[in-house]
Design an enzyme around this catalytic site. Structure first.
Site, PDB file in Angstrom:
ATOM      1  N   HIS A  54       0.822  -1.209   0.000  1.00 19.54           N
ATOM      2  CA  HIS A  54       0.000   0.000   0.000  1.00 19.54           C
ATOM      3  C   HIS A  54       0.858   1.262   0.000  1.00 19.54           C
ATOM      4  O   HIS A  54       0.483   2.276  -0.583  1.00 19.54           O
ATOM      5  CB  HIS A  54      -0.966  -0.015   1.194  1.00 19.54           C
ATOM      6  CG  HIS A  54      -2.237  -0.744   0.871  1.00 19.54           C
ATOM      7  ND1 HIS A  54      -2.967  -1.430   1.803  1.00 19.54           N
ATOM      8  CD2 HIS A  54      -2.885  -0.901  -0.300  1.00 19.54           C
ATOM      9  CE1 HIS A  54      -4.019  -1.962   1.205  1.00 19.54           C
ATOM     10  NE2 HIS A  54      -3.993  -1.661  -0.054  1.00 19.54           N
TER      11      HIS A  54
ATOM     12  N   CYS B 110      -9.592  -1.460 -28.322  1.00 16.28           N
ATOM     13  CA  CYS B 110      -9.210  -1.661 -26.919  1.00 16.28           C
ATOM     14  C   CYS B 110      -8.023  -2.607 -26.758  1.00 16.28           C
ATOM     15  O   CYS B 110      -7.611  -2.913 -25.652  1.00 16.28           O
ATOM     16  CB  CYS B 110     -10.396  -2.146 -26.096  1.00 16.28           C
ATOM     17  SG  CYS B 110     -11.014  -3.751 -26.629  1.00 16.28           S
TER      18      CYS B 110
HETATM   19  C1  PEP Z   1      -7.887  -8.069 -27.546  1.00 18.88           C
HETATM   20  O1  PEP Z   1      -7.969  -9.216 -27.969  1.00 18.88           O
HETATM   21  O2  PEP Z   1      -7.309  -7.150 -28.152  1.00 18.88           O
HETATM   22  C2  PEP Z   1      -8.490  -7.700 -26.247  1.00 18.88           C
HETATM   23  C3  PEP Z   1      -8.574  -6.452 -25.852  1.00 18.88           C
HETATM   24  O3  PEP Z   1      -8.940  -8.684 -25.453  1.00 18.88           O
HETATM   25  P1  PEP Z   1      -8.010  -9.677 -24.612  1.00 18.88           P
HETATM   26  O4  PEP Z   1      -6.610  -9.134 -24.648  1.00 18.88           O
HETATM   27  O5  PEP Z   1      -8.612  -9.727 -23.258  1.00 18.88           O
HETATM   28  O6  PEP Z   1      -8.146 -10.977 -25.352  1.00 18.88           O
END
Ligand code: PEP
Ligand code: MG
Length: 555
Positions: free
Chosen positions: A192, A500
């Protein structure tokens, strides 16, 4: 560290919080336990000390921010834990002194936590030590005058604190305007104190390769939390060199903070949504929701503990916390993506080719009980704020149709039971090349490109296999064609297309993403400031005009 990097006064150490600071050494006094032991053996005295400790922790939590409050709440919850308190009460009833009974109980728990192989639990021993000390102080009534844990520092100069250990309370109660850095010998990256140091932006080193007993207070120090070294009594040349670095570093930091605070846009004023991937509540606590455009990915596989996904009610609570944190901004929660590199006992199968097998939505549609309870938790949580449900590993449109049917059924069932409901937006990960190529067949509210898997499936290269890692990268024109294709379909249909996967957090690929028509990304919290700073310096040179005139056509 390279040999030429090391001078005789430069000692390597582990980095717990990055940054460079200069100041005088300040040794922290360690209170000896004997000073805190009292001979009283009386239950009322013990209960009073527990009450006082609770009161102090509550007061401290109220006067500080979220990170501190959460850390102190953990200690407060321990004080309410019968498993901790009852054995102490029993020992005191058997005529043990309060201090000894408390000390023995805490020491055995500290030992248990320290023996844990999981570094997270190991680090929690530090909270128990903190609590042990606080209650002992309250038992010995030495709490009236808070002892100054630091040796005297002469003059207004900035100090770097050196100690074997430091408790979270001591960290929180320290004036970090005067104390600019910290070197602790017994402390892990997950502790922490290290979490607090990172959230306060205080550079911190651990595991210094020289005993602290050889250091003396007031010695000039340079703490280099970027290279991981402590320079003791630097030469005038080293001082000059570091003064320049510190100044440059300070200017860059200020610039990043400005970009972090403001909505992200490119140099030409093109707005880019920058959301974050929230894989841990701990990380979220360190992040201001004002600094991002919401949560673009929550990997719910990480909720699994002891091989079990939390039940509907527990999930509802967890999702509610995310929504509360996001304060009205969208929260994207991905349904369970078990399988592949994330096997889950009792759910996934032992198969020859897990990345190409029973994974993501394929499992959800097979084990519907698990899936339905997750969807119910999400439908209920959507009442509290904008929830976006995202389905992983979608390959064909029929899978989305099946998910929609189940979502609608669970929605109606909840309504029939008079439970508050809100239909969340439904979106899909685009991480299978076929889905990207046939993107127009999927009727969803939003898309998010999972480049980690998209690269893996496009190149037939396992993402976790170092033997073939030379083939696993994002520099294939075909990958960018797929990304552009999905982005163009999103523009044409008015649906958000986000990215993402890890390429969104990597400044090497941001220009390409923007030029492919992407205007929404979800990044790791650690890269948020760098990403926003990079975007602010990026000129798209009218690339957005050509995209809008192109809209309607797939690239
Ligand atoms: C991806 O495949 O780019 C993704 C964001 O999911 P993960 O890395 O959890 O498979
Ligand atoms: Mg994926």
């Amino acid at each position: 560290m390279k040999a030429e990097d090391m001078s005789v006064n430069s000692f390597p150490a582990q980095i717990a919080s990055s940054g460079i600071v200069m100041g005088k050494a300040l040794m922290m006094n360690q209170e000896t336990l004997d000073e805190l032991l009292s001979e009283v053996s009386d239950l009322d005295h013990f209960r009073k000390a527990i009450m006082t400790s609770k009161f102090q922790l509550q007061e401290l939590a109220l006067s500080r921010g979220n990170t501190e409050a959460n850390i102190l709440k953990f200690q407060l919850s321990l004080l309410e834990d019968a498993e901790l308190i009852d054995p102490v009460i029993k020992s005191i009833s058997d005529k043990e002194t309060c201090s000894r009974a408390w000390q023995k109980r805490l020491d055995s728990m500290i030992e248990e936590f320290e023996e844990e192989s999981d570094s997270y639990f190991k680090a929690r021993a530090e909270d128990l030590k903190d609590l042990k000390q606080r209650v002992l102080k309250n038992l010995s009534k030495k709490n009236e005058i808070p002892p100054n844990p630091f040796e005297r520092s002469d003059g207004p100069e900035k100090c770097i604190v050196l100690a074997d250990e430091m408790t979270p309370s001591q960290f929180i109660e320290t004036d970090w305007n005067q104390h600019v850095g910290i070197v602790l010998n017994k402390c892990s990256h997950n502790s922490h104190v290290a979490i607090l140091a990172r959230s306060y932006g205080i550079p911190m080193l651990t595991d210094l390769e020289v005993p602290l007993s050889r250091m003396t207070s007031n010695t000039p120090l340079i703490l280099d939390g970027n290279k991981g070294r402590l320079i003791v009594d630097p030469s005038p040349q080293e001082m000059e060199e570091y003064q320049e670095i510190v100044q440059k570093f300070g200017e860059e930091k200020q610039l990043k903070e400005t970009y972090l605070k403001n909505p992200s846009q490119t140099l030409d004023g093109e707005r880019v949504l920058v959301k974050i991937n929230s894989d841990s509540q701990e990380l979220l606590n360190q992040l201001n929701p004002e600094h991002c455009d919401g949560i673009g990915l929550t990997r719910t596989e990480f909720l699994i503990q002891d091989g079990r996904l939390p039940d509907e009610e527990e999930q509802f609570q967890i999702y509610s916390q995310l929504i509360k944190w996001a304060s009205g901004k969208p929260v994207t929660i991905r349904t369970l993506d078990a399988g592949g590199d994330k096997p889950v006992e009792g759910v996934t199968m032992d198969e020859q080719n897990p990345f190409l097998g029973f994974r993501g939505v394929r499992i959800s549609l097979e084990f519907q009980n698990l899936f339905r309870s997750q969807l119910r938790a999400l439908i209920r949580a959507a009442v509290l704020g904008p929830v976006q449900v995202m389905v992983p590993m979608v390959t064909v449109a029929e899978e989305i149709d099946a998910v929609k049917k189940i979502l609608n059924e669970e929605f109606s069932k909840l309504q029939q039971k008079n439970i508050s409901t809100e239909m969340p937006k439904l979106g899909m990960m685009v991480e299978v090349p076929l889905a990207a190529l046939e993107i127009e067949t999927f009727d969803v509210d939003f898309y998010s490109i999972g480049s980690n898997d998209l690269i893996q499936y496009l190149t037939a290269t396992a993402r976790d296999n170092p033997t073939v890692s030379h083939l696993y990268h994002a520099n294939y024109p075909a990958l960018w064609d797929l990304i552009s294709r999905v982005a163009a379909h999103g523009r044409k249909t008015g649906r958000e297309v986000s990215v993402c996967g890890d390429i969104a957090s990597n400044t090497d690929y941001l220009e390409k993403l923007m030029k492919s028509g992407i205007r929404s990304i979800s990044v790791s919290p650690a890269s948020l400031a760098d990403v926003k700073t990079f975007l602010a310096s990026l000129s798209l040179n009218g690339c957005s005009d050509s995209m809008s005139s192109n809209s309607g056509e797939l690239i």
